[in-house]
Design a protein around this motif. Structure first.
Motif, PDB file in Angstrom:
ATOM      1  N   ARG A  26       0.842  -1.205   0.000  1.00 23.08           N
ATOM      2  CA  ARG A  26       0.000   0.000   0.000  1.00 23.08           C
ATOM      3  C   ARG A  26       0.873   1.250   0.000  1.00 23.08           C
ATOM      4  O   ARG A  26       0.636   2.194  -0.744  1.00 23.08           O
ATOM      5  N   LEU A  27       1.901   1.240   0.853  1.00 21.75           N
ATOM      6  CA  LEU A  27       2.773   2.409   0.940  1.00 21.75           C
ATOM      7  C   LEU A  27       3.573   2.613  -0.348  1.00 21.75           C
ATOM      8  O   LEU A  27       3.804   3.752  -0.761  1.00 21.75           O
ATOM      9  N   LYS A  28       3.964   1.537  -0.983  1.00 16.69           N
ATOM     10  CA  LYS A  28       4.698   1.667  -2.250  1.00 16.69           C
ATOM     11  C   LYS A  28       3.804   2.256  -3.337  1.00 16.69           C
ATOM     12  O   LYS A  28       4.266   3.052  -4.158  1.00 16.69           O
ATOM     13  N   ARG A  29       2.525   1.882  -3.338  1.00 18.62           N
ATOM     14  CA  ARG A  29       1.594   2.487  -4.302  1.00 18.62           C
ATOM     15  C   ARG A  29       1.438   3.980  -4.023  1.00 18.62           C
ATOM     16  O   ARG A  29       1.421   4.804  -4.939  1.00 18.62           O
ATOM     17  N   ILE A  30       1.341   4.327  -2.745  1.00 22.26           N
ATOM     18  CA  ILE A  30       1.235   5.736  -2.370  1.00 22.26           C
ATOM     19  C   ILE A  30       2.501   6.480  -2.792  1.00 22.26           C
ATOM     20  O   ILE A  30       2.427   7.588  -3.341  1.00 22.26           O
ATOM     21  N   GLU A  31       3.639   5.871  -2.569  1.00 18.64           N
ATOM     22  CA  GLU A  31       4.909   6.473  -2.970  1.00 18.64           C
ATOM     23  C   GLU A  31       4.922   6.726  -4.481  1.00 18.64           C
ATOM     24  O   GLU A  31       5.351   7.794  -4.941  1.00 18.64           O
ATOM     25  N   GLY A  32       4.416   5.776  -5.245  1.00 19.11           N
ATOM     26  CA  GLY A  32       4.335   5.950  -6.692  1.00 19.11           C
ATOM     27  C   GLY A  32       3.415   7.094  -7.074  1.00 19.11           C
ATOM     28  O   GLY A  32       3.714   7.861  -8.002  1.00 19.11           O
ATOM     29  N   GLN A  33       2.299   7.216  -6.358  1.00 20.56           N
ATOM     30  CA  GLN A  33       1.382   8.325  -6.616  1.00 20.56           C
ATOM     31  C   GLN A  33       2.058   9.668  -6.343  1.00 20.56           C
ATOM     32  O   GLN A  33       1.905  10.618  -7.111  1.00 20.56           O
ATOM     33  N   VAL A  34       2.813   9.742  -5.259  1.00 23.87           N
ATOM     34  CA  VAL A  34       3.507  10.986  -4.913  1.00 23.87           C
ATOM     35  C   VAL A  34       4.559  11.307  -5.973  1.00 23.87           C
ATOM     36  O   VAL A  34       4.681  12.464  -6.404  1.00 23.87           O
ATOM     37  N   ARG A  35       5.285  10.303  -6.423  1.00 19.37           N
ATOM     38  CA  ARG A  35       6.261  10.532  -7.500  1.00 19.37           C
ATOM     39  C   ARG A  35       5.557  11.032  -8.758  1.00 19.37           C
ATOM     40  O   ARG A  35       6.077  11.887  -9.477  1.00 19.37           O
ATOM     41  N   GLY A  36       4.363  10.519  -9.012  1.00 17.77           N
ATOM     42  CA  GLY A  36       3.586  10.990 -10.159  1.00 17.77           C
ATOM     43  C   GLY A  36       3.219  12.460 -10.030  1.00 17.77           C
ATOM     44  O   GLY A  36       3.275  13.215 -11.009  1.00 17.77           O
ATOM     45  N   ILE A  37       2.867  12.871  -8.830  1.00 17.92           N
ATOM     46  CA  ILE A  37       2.534  14.281  -8.595  1.00 17.92           C
ATOM     47  C   ILE A  37       3.777  15.150  -8.804  1.00 17.92           C
ATOM     48  O   ILE A  37       3.690  16.228  -9.400  1.00 17.92           O
ATOM     49  N   ILE A  38       4.914  14.681  -8.337  1.00 18.66           N
ATOM     50  CA  ILE A  38       6.155  15.429  -8.556  1.00 18.66           C
ATOM     51  C   ILE A  38       6.396  15.600 -10.051  1.00 18.66           C
ATOM     52  O   ILE A  38       6.720  16.699 -10.519  1.00 18.66           O
ATOM     53  N   GLY A  39       6.195  14.519 -10.806  1.00 19.45           N
ATOM     54  CA  GLY A  39       6.353  14.601 -12.260  1.00 19.45           C
ATOM     55  C   GLY A  39       5.383  15.588 -12.885  1.00 19.45           C
ATOM     56  O   GLY A  39       5.742  16.324 -13.810  1.00 19.45           O
ATOM     57  N   MET A  40       4.169  15.604 -12.379  1.00 24.27           N
ATOM     58  CA  MET A  40       3.182  16.553 -12.886  1.00 24.27           C
ATOM     59  C   MET A  40       3.641  17.989 -12.654  1.00 24.27           C
ATOM     60  O   MET A  40       3.532  18.839 -13.539  1.00 24.27           O
ATOM     61  N   LEU A  41       4.161  18.253 -11.458  1.00 25.75           N
ATOM     62  CA  LEU A  41       4.662  19.597 -11.154  1.00 25.75           C
ATOM     63  C   LEU A  41       5.833  19.961 -12.060  1.00 25.75           C
ATOM     64  O   LEU A  41       5.904  21.078 -12.580  1.00 25.75           O
ATOM     65  N   GLU A  42       6.737  19.018 -12.222  1.00 21.64           N
ATOM     66  CA  GLU A  42       7.910  19.272 -13.063  1.00 21.64           C
ATOM     67  C   GLU A  42       7.526  19.516 -14.522  1.00 21.64           C
ATOM     68  O   GLU A  42       8.239  20.209 -15.242  1.00 21.64           O
ATOM     69  N   ASP A  44       4.716  21.016 -15.420  1.00 26.27           N
ATOM     70  CA  ASP A  44       3.765  22.132 -15.436  1.00 26.27           C
ATOM     71  C   ASP A  44       2.323  21.702 -15.692  1.00 26.27           C
ATOM     72  O   ASP A  44       1.581  22.370 -16.426  1.00 26.27           O
ATOM     73  N   ALA A  45       1.907  20.620 -15.064  1.00 25.34           N
ATOM     74  CA  ALA A  45       0.531  20.157 -15.216  1.00 25.34           C
ATOM     75  C   ALA A  45      -0.440  21.188 -14.630  1.00 25.34           C
ATOM     76  O   ALA A  45      -0.085  21.999 -13.768  1.00 25.34           O
ATOM     77  N   TYR A  46      -1.656  21.124 -15.098  1.00 19.67           N
ATOM     78  CA  TYR A  46      -2.730  22.017 -14.654  1.00 19.67           C
ATOM     79  C   TYR A  46      -2.984  21.811 -13.156  1.00 19.67           C
ATOM     80  O   TYR A  46      -3.032  20.672 -12.659  1.00 19.67           O
ATOM     81  N   CYS A  47      -3.130  22.902 -12.413  1.00 16.78           N
ATOM     82  CA  CYS A  47      -3.294  22.861 -10.951  1.00 16.78           C
ATOM     83  C   CYS A  47      -4.396  21.895 -10.517  1.00 16.78           C
ATOM     84  O   CYS A  47      -4.220  21.106  -9.590  1.00 16.78           O
ATOM     85  N   ASN A  48      -5.546  21.975 -11.172  1.00 18.25           N
ATOM     86  CA  ASN A  48      -6.669  21.137 -10.780  1.00 18.25           C
ATOM     87  C   ASN A  48      -6.333  19.653 -10.915  1.00 18.25           C
ATOM     88  O   ASN A  48      -6.717  18.848 -10.066  1.00 18.25           O
ATOM     89  N   ASP A  49      -5.608  19.291 -11.972  1.00 16.09           N
ATOM     90  CA  ASP A  49      -5.221  17.892 -12.155  1.00 16.09           C
ATOM     91  C   ASP A  49      -4.300  17.427 -11.027  1.00 16.09           C
ATOM     92  O   ASP A  49      -4.427  16.302 -10.531  1.00 16.09           O
ATOM     93  N   ILE A  50      -3.403  18.308 -10.609  1.00 16.37           N
ATOM     94  CA  ILE A  50      -2.506  17.966  -9.494  1.00 16.37           C
ATOM     95  C   ILE A  50      -3.307  17.828  -8.201  1.00 16.37           C
ATOM     96  O   ILE A  50      -3.082  16.897  -7.417  1.00 16.37           O
ATOM     97  N   LEU A  51      -4.247  18.724  -7.980  1.00 15.28           N
ATOM     98  CA  LEU A  51      -5.072  18.652  -6.773  1.00 15.28           C
ATOM     99  C   LEU A  51      -5.880  17.361  -6.714  1.00 15.28           C
ATOM    100  O   LEU A  51      -6.032  16.757  -5.641  1.00 15.28           O
ATOM    101  N   VAL A  52      -6.395  16.910  -7.848  1.00 13.45           N
ATOM    102  CA  VAL A  52      -7.151  15.656  -7.888  1.00 13.45           C
ATOM    103  C   VAL A  52      -6.238  14.489  -7.493  1.00 13.45           C
ATOM    104  O   VAL A  52      -6.632  13.614  -6.707  1.00 13.45           O
ATOM    105  N   GLN A  53      -5.026  14.487  -8.002  1.00 13.38           N
ATOM    106  CA  GLN A  53      -4.076  13.421  -7.657  1.00 13.38           C
ATOM    107  C   GLN A  53      -3.669  13.509  -6.187  1.00 13.38           C
ATOM    108  O   GLN A  53      -3.512  12.488  -5.517  1.00 13.38           O
TER     109      GLN A  53
END
Length: 101
Positions: A26-42, A44-53
């Motif tokens: 479970r924690l590894k999946r969460i870690e992957g989700q967080v890495r995905g959010i970092i990638g989104m920020l890097e 320049d993904a749309y703010c709302n899409d990042i907030l949903v993630q």
């Protein structure tokens, strides 16, 4: 679950291997989700899409906490109460207060 002294905490819980694997996965999946959010920020993904993630990560962490808390109550807390260690109830109350912030 049994408790022994540990170098980083006052108590240590020995879990069945299957339970440990489920929690770690479970924690590894969460870690992957967080890495995905970092990638989104890097990228320049749309703010709302990042907030949903971010909300999805929050929900995943809450689900992890619920699972771990249920196991803790059913094993550690129940055992300690049976052994007359009422201070465990105070510890549980403090933990619940932190989870409900």
């Amino acid at each position: 679950m049994t408790e022994t002294t540990s170098c980083c905490c006052t108590k240590k819980t020995v879990r069945p291997e299957e339970d440990r694997k489920k929690l770690v996965n479970r924690l590894k999946r969460i870690e992957g989700q967080v890495r995905g959010i970092i990638g989104m920020l890097e990228n320049d993904a749309y703010c709302n899409d990042i907030l949903v993630q971010s909300a999805a990560v929050n929900a995943a962490v809450n689900a992890f906490n619920k699972e771990l808390l249920a196991a803790h109550i059913k094993t550690c807390v129940a055992r300690d109460i049976r052994e007359g260690k009422d201070e465990t109830i105070d510890e549980l109350v403090v933990t619940l207060q932190k989870l409900m912030k």
